[in-house]
Design an enzyme around this catalytic site. Structure first.
Site, PDB file in Angstrom:
ATOM      1  N   PRO A 257       0.538 -24.513   4.163  1.00  0.00           N
ATOM      2  CA  PRO A 257      -0.235 -23.278   4.040  1.00  0.00           C
ATOM      3  C   PRO A 257       0.437 -22.200   3.186  1.00  0.00           C
ATOM      4  O   PRO A 257       1.656 -22.019   3.261  1.00  0.00           O
ATOM      5  CB  PRO A 257      -0.393 -22.802   5.489  1.00  0.00           C
ATOM      6  CG  PRO A 257       0.628 -23.554   6.261  1.00  0.00           C
ATOM      7  CD  PRO A 257       0.851 -24.848   5.548  1.00  0.00           C
ATOM      8  N   ASN A 258      -0.390 -21.545   2.414  1.00  0.00           N
ATOM      9  CA  ASN A 258      -0.033 -20.386   1.583  1.00  0.00           C
ATOM     10  C   ASN A 258       0.758 -20.736   0.323  1.00  0.00           C
ATOM     11  O   ASN A 258       0.975 -19.870  -0.528  1.00  0.00           O
ATOM     12  CB  ASN A 258       0.726 -19.323   2.398  1.00  0.00           C
ATOM     13  CG  ASN A 258      -0.118 -18.776   3.520  1.00  0.00           C
ATOM     14  OD1 ASN A 258      -1.244 -18.328   3.283  1.00  0.00           O
ATOM     15  ND2 ASN A 258       0.378 -18.831   4.742  1.00  0.00           N
TER      16      ASN A 258
ATOM     17  N   ARG B 187       3.124 -13.394  -5.208  1.00  0.00           N
ATOM     18  CA  ARG B 187       3.760 -12.407  -4.329  1.00  0.00           C
ATOM     19  C   ARG B 187       5.167 -12.879  -3.971  1.00  0.00           C
ATOM     20  O   ARG B 187       5.493 -14.053  -4.118  1.00  0.00           O
ATOM     21  CB  ARG B 187       2.953 -12.255  -3.021  1.00  0.00           C
ATOM     22  CG  ARG B 187       1.668 -11.468  -3.172  1.00  0.00           C
ATOM     23  CD  ARG B 187       1.035 -11.253  -1.811  1.00  0.00           C
ATOM     24  NE  ARG B 187       1.968 -10.633  -0.874  1.00  0.00           N
ATOM     25  CZ  ARG B 187       2.036 -10.926   0.437  1.00  0.00           C
ATOM     26  NH1 ARG B 187       1.260 -11.827   0.959  1.00  0.00           N
ATOM     27  NH2 ARG B 187       2.899 -10.304   1.214  1.00  0.00           N
TER      28      ARG B 187
ATOM     29  N   TYR C 118      10.539 -16.407  -3.475  1.00  0.00           N
ATOM     30  CA  TYR C 118      10.012 -17.713  -3.890  1.00  0.00           C
ATOM     31  C   TYR C 118       9.994 -17.912  -5.409  1.00  0.00           C
ATOM     32  O   TYR C 118       9.565 -18.978  -5.874  1.00  0.00           O
ATOM     33  CB  TYR C 118       8.594 -17.900  -3.333  1.00  0.00           C
ATOM     34  CG  TYR C 118       8.534 -17.854  -1.819  1.00  0.00           C
ATOM     35  CD1 TYR C 118       9.213 -18.801  -1.054  1.00  0.00           C
ATOM     36  CD2 TYR C 118       7.809 -16.865  -1.153  1.00  0.00           C
ATOM     37  CE1 TYR C 118       9.181 -18.761   0.330  1.00  0.00           C
ATOM     38  CE2 TYR C 118       7.761 -16.824   0.235  1.00  0.00           C
ATOM     39  CZ  TYR C 118       8.444 -17.765   0.969  1.00  0.00           C
ATOM     40  OH  TYR C 118       8.409 -17.738   2.337  1.00  0.00           O
TER      41      TYR C 118
ATOM     42  N   ASN D 193       6.694 -29.945   1.793  1.00  0.00           N
ATOM     43  CA  ASN D 193       7.020 -28.555   2.104  1.00  0.00           C
ATOM     44  C   ASN D 193       5.925 -28.102   3.064  1.00  0.00           C
ATOM     45  O   ASN D 193       4.820 -27.761   2.636  1.00  0.00           O
ATOM     46  CB  ASN D 193       7.038 -27.684   0.855  1.00  0.00           C
ATOM     47  CG  ASN D 193       7.458 -26.254   1.182  1.00  0.00           C
ATOM     48  OD1 ASN D 193       7.412 -25.842   2.349  1.00  0.00           O
ATOM     49  ND2 ASN D 193       7.876 -25.512   0.170  1.00  0.00           N
TER      50      ASN D 193
ATOM     51  N   ALA E  83       4.891 -22.676   6.824  1.00  0.00           N
ATOM     52  CA  ALA E  83       5.202 -22.171   8.167  1.00  0.00           C
ATOM     53  C   ALA E  83       4.993 -23.219   9.255  1.00  0.00           C
ATOM     54  O   ALA E  83       5.555 -23.101  10.353  1.00  0.00           O
ATOM     55  CB  ALA E  83       4.365 -20.923   8.460  1.00  0.00           C
TER      56      ALA E  83
ATOM     57  N   GLU F 129      12.073 -33.382   3.565  1.00  0.00           N
ATOM     58  CA  GLU F 129      11.612 -32.023   3.866  1.00  0.00           C
ATOM     59  C   GLU F 129      12.127 -31.106   2.756  1.00  0.00           C
ATOM     60  O   GLU F 129      13.311 -31.165   2.403  1.00  0.00           O
ATOM     61  CB  GLU F 129      12.181 -31.575   5.222  1.00  0.00           C
ATOM     62  CG  GLU F 129      11.841 -30.132   5.589  1.00  0.00           C
ATOM     63  CD  GLU F 129      12.632 -29.640   6.806  1.00  0.00           C
ATOM     64  OE1 GLU F 129      13.637 -30.288   7.175  1.00  0.00           O
ATOM     65  OE2 GLU F 129      12.252 -28.593   7.349  1.00  0.00           O
TER      66      GLU F 129
ATOM     67  N   HIS G 130      12.150 -27.085   1.044  1.00  0.00           N
ATOM     68  CA  HIS G 130      11.848 -25.652   1.091  1.00  0.00           C
ATOM     69  C   HIS G 130      12.419 -24.967  -0.145  1.00  0.00           C
ATOM     70  O   HIS G 130      13.568 -25.246  -0.546  1.00  0.00           O
ATOM     71  CB  HIS G 130      12.442 -24.993   2.338  1.00  0.00           C
ATOM     72  CG  HIS G 130      11.871 -25.544   3.593  1.00  0.00           C
ATOM     73  ND1 HIS G 130      10.598 -25.265   4.011  1.00  0.00           N
ATOM     74  CD2 HIS G 130      12.392 -26.410   4.492  1.00  0.00           C
ATOM     75  CE1 HIS G 130      10.356 -25.925   5.128  1.00  0.00           C
ATOM     76  NE2 HIS G 130      11.421 -26.628   5.446  1.00  0.00           N
TER      77      HIS G 130
ATOM     78  N   ARG H 162      17.213 -16.784   6.753  1.00  0.00           N
ATOM     79  CA  ARG H 162      16.156 -15.770   6.881  1.00  0.00           C
ATOM     80  C   ARG H 162      15.959 -15.401   8.363  1.00  0.00           C
ATOM     81  O   ARG H 162      16.908 -15.462   9.138  1.00  0.00           O
ATOM     82  CB  ARG H 162      14.888 -16.300   6.211  1.00  0.00           C
ATOM     83  CG  ARG H 162      15.110 -16.589   4.711  1.00  0.00           C
ATOM     84  CD  ARG H 162      13.886 -17.158   4.041  1.00  0.00           C
ATOM     85  NE  ARG H 162      12.782 -16.182   4.061  1.00  0.00           N
ATOM     86  CZ  ARG H 162      11.531 -16.503   3.735  1.00  0.00           C
ATOM     87  NH1 ARG H 162      11.215 -17.747   3.394  1.00  0.00           N
ATOM     88  NH2 ARG H 162      10.590 -15.573   3.754  1.00  0.00           N
TER      89      ARG H 162
HETATM   90  O1  CA2 Z   1      10.847 -21.708   1.493  1.00  0.00           O
HETATM   91  C1  CA2 Z   1       9.853 -22.406   1.669  1.00  0.00           C
HETATM   92  O2  CA2 Z   1       9.485 -23.265   0.855  1.00  0.00           O
HETATM   93  C2  CA2 Z   1       8.978 -22.172   2.905  1.00  0.00           C
HETATM   94  O3  CA2 Z   1       8.485 -23.447   3.332  1.00  0.00           O
HETATM   95  C3  CA2 Z   1       7.846 -21.278   2.471  1.00  0.00           C
HETATM   96  C4  CA2 Z   1       6.913 -20.898   3.637  1.00  0.00           C
HETATM   97  C5  CA2 Z   1       7.726 -20.330   4.795  1.00  0.00           C
HETATM   98  O4  CA2 Z   1       6.869 -20.079   5.907  1.00  0.00           O
HETATM   99  C6  CA2 Z   1       8.842 -21.262   5.227  1.00  0.00           C
HETATM  100  O5  CA2 Z   1       9.576 -20.629   6.248  1.00  0.00           O
HETATM  101  C7  CA2 Z   1       9.762 -21.573   4.060  1.00  0.00           C
HETATM  102  C8  CA2 Z   1       5.890 -19.822   3.220  1.00  0.00           C
HETATM  103  C9  CA2 Z   1       5.160 -20.098   1.959  1.00  0.00           C
HETATM  104  C10 CA2 Z   1       4.286 -18.913   1.614  1.00  0.00           C
HETATM  105  O6  CA2 Z   1       4.443 -18.643   0.255  1.00  0.00           O
HETATM  106  C11 CA2 Z   1       3.858 -17.528  -0.251  1.00  0.00           C
HETATM  107  C12 CA2 Z   1       4.047 -17.329  -1.591  1.00  0.00           C
HETATM  108  C13 CA2 Z   1       3.493 -16.227  -2.196  1.00  0.00           C
HETATM  109  C14 CA2 Z   1       2.735 -15.334  -1.468  1.00  0.00           C
HETATM  110  C15 CA2 Z   1       2.557 -15.549  -0.114  1.00  0.00           C
HETATM  111  C16 CA2 Z   1       3.115 -16.659   0.505  1.00  0.00           C
END
Ligand code: CA2
Length: 148
Positions: free
Chosen positions: A11-12, A19, A24, A75, A78, A99, A101, A108
């Protein structure tokens, strides 16, 4: 033996590049998938990719890979931190599981320090930004090759 790898994005991750660039980076999900595909192709593997914001769709994709793919690179977003459904689906997959990330969840917020996916993964690549997509595919192929 199959030479296909399934890359799954949770997701996301479809919002990457829009953002939180400080966490990221500025690359989009398409950029990351392109790097993963180039890495797989260079080693004679095919890459399939699926992104979903829905837990059940990711579970179905993992089930679908059972007889078709040698490895899953995931990946889980969340879902990493609480999806026992994804944990159970990956546990039923006989191939290699990596896995992945982009950030390092362990550096974090405390709630990100728990991964329910890590115990059923062959290994994890975290904290290397977009390069993680190359590293994860290389690790998956190395592991597949070692077990065949
Ligand atoms: O670091 C990673 O790849 C994560 O899997 C990213 C997830 C986070 O919940 C994990 O803890 C670590 C979140 C991805 C959301 O990415 C966004 C990117 C831009 C705008 C909003 C969300």
């Amino acid at each position: 033996m199959t030479n296909r790898i399934l890359l799954l994005s949770g997701p996301n991750l479809n919002l990457l590049g829009s953002r939180e660039p400080e966490v990221y980076g500025t690359a989009t999900l398409d950029d990351h998938v392109g790097l993963a595909r180039d890495t797989a192709t260079a080693r004679g593997f095919e890459l399939d990719h699926q992104q979903s914001n829905h837990e059940g769709e990711l579970v179905d994709a993992i089930h679908g890979a059972r007889s078709t793919h040698a490895a899953i690179v995931i990946n889980p977003g969340a879902f990493t931190h609480y999806s026992w459904a994804i944990h159970d689906a990956l546990a039923a997959f006989d191939g290699v599981v990596v896995e992945l990330h982009i950030s390092n969840p362990n550096s974090r917020e405390p709630w990100r320090h728990v991964s329910v996916v890590a115990p059923v993964a062959t290994g994890s690549i975290v904290g290397f930004g977009g390069a993680g997509y190359r590293l994860a595919i290389e690790a998956a192929i190395d592991s597949v090759s070692a077990t065949q």
